[in-house]
Structures are given as C-alpha cells and as structure tokens.
Design a protein around this motif. Structure first.
Motif, mmCIF file in Angstrom:
data_model
loop_
_atom_site.group_PDB
_atom_site.id
_atom_site.type_symbol
_atom_site.label_atom_id
_atom_site.label_comp_id
_atom_site.label_asym_id
_atom_site.label_seq_id
_atom_site.Cartn_x
_atom_site.Cartn_y
_atom_site.Cartn_z
ATOM 1 N N MET A 1 122.684 12.815 35.502
ATOM 2 C CA MET A 1 121.959 13.152 34.286
ATOM 3 C C MET A 1 121.376 14.558 34.408
ATOM 4 O O MET A 1 120.941 14.964 35.472
ATOM 5 N N LYS A 2 121.346 15.246 33.294
ATOM 6 C CA LYS A 2 120.750 16.571 33.281
ATOM 7 C C LYS A 2 119.232 16.449 33.326
ATOM 8 O O LYS A 2 118.652 15.529 32.762
ATOM 9 N N LYS A 3 118.599 17.389 33.966
ATOM 10 C CA LYS A 3 117.149 17.377 34.071
ATOM 11 C C LYS A 3 116.514 17.959 32.817
ATOM 12 O O LYS A 3 117.073 18.844 32.178
ATOM 13 N N ASP A 4 115.336 17.451 32.485
ATOM 14 C CA ASP A 4 114.470 17.960 31.414
ATOM 15 C C ASP A 4 115.054 17.881 30.001
ATOM 16 O O ASP A 4 114.646 18.624 29.117
ATOM 17 N N HIS A 6 115.920 14.511 28.716
ATOM 18 C CA HIS A 6 115.721 13.127 28.315
ATOM 19 C C HIS A 6 114.246 12.864 28.004
ATOM 20 O O HIS A 6 113.371 13.395 28.685
ATOM 21 N N GLU A 8 110.686 10.858 27.908
ATOM 22 C CA GLU A 8 110.014 10.060 28.935
ATOM 23 C C GLU A 8 110.099 8.580 28.560
ATOM 24 O O GLU A 8 109.690 8.178 27.468
#
Length: 88
Positions: A1-4, A6, A8
């Motif tokens: 998954m890509k960071k930042d 998605h 919270e």
C-alpha cells in the motif's frame, strides 16, 4: 500500500440520539465529537435512526390499509372528477 493516501481507519462510536443506543465499530469517518464508551474515549458520530429505533426493526411498523382507496376518493369527490376526463 502507498503511504499517506489512505484515510485513518479507527474505532468510533455511532450513537442513535433518539434511543441512546451506542455501538462501537471501526470507520474512516471524520468527526470532532467524542464520547466515553466502556471507560475509554472514542470519536462519536450521531445518528438520527438506527436498528434500535427504526420501526421495521422494533416491530412498531404501521401497515397502511390500501383497500377501499378508490371508494374513499369517489365518496369524497363524487363523479365530478370522473366526468372531467371524458370528452364530449
């Protein structure tokens, strides 16, 4: 998954304000409201209706009587409206 990218995913309390029913679940919804649930503070979303207050789930559902609707209309308005649709 890509960071930042998605949202919270966290525990949140949904509260039905009409019946004071609360349920703790997980969601990505954002809110500024908080509440205490089982001694711990959680974000809260207010609901107008839930399974605790909806007439279908509580058994307080009203069943409409559809019999005699045409007869009621004819009794109330007579044959005046029926004759308006006919062309001579």
């Amino acid at each position: 998954m890509k960071k930042d990218i998605h949202p919270e995913y966290r525990e949140i309390v949904f509260k039905d304000v009409s019946s004071d029913f609360e349920i703790l679940t997980r969601s990505t919804m954002k809110t500024d409201l908080t509440t205490t649930y089982n001694g711990k503070e959680y974000p809260m979303i207010k609901l107008d209706i839930s399974s605790a207050s909806h007439p279908f789930y509580t058994g307080k559902q009203k069943i409409l009587d559809t019999e005699g609707r045409i007869e009621k209309f004819k009794k109330k308005f007579g044959s005046h409206y029926a004759s308006l649709g006919k062309k001579k």
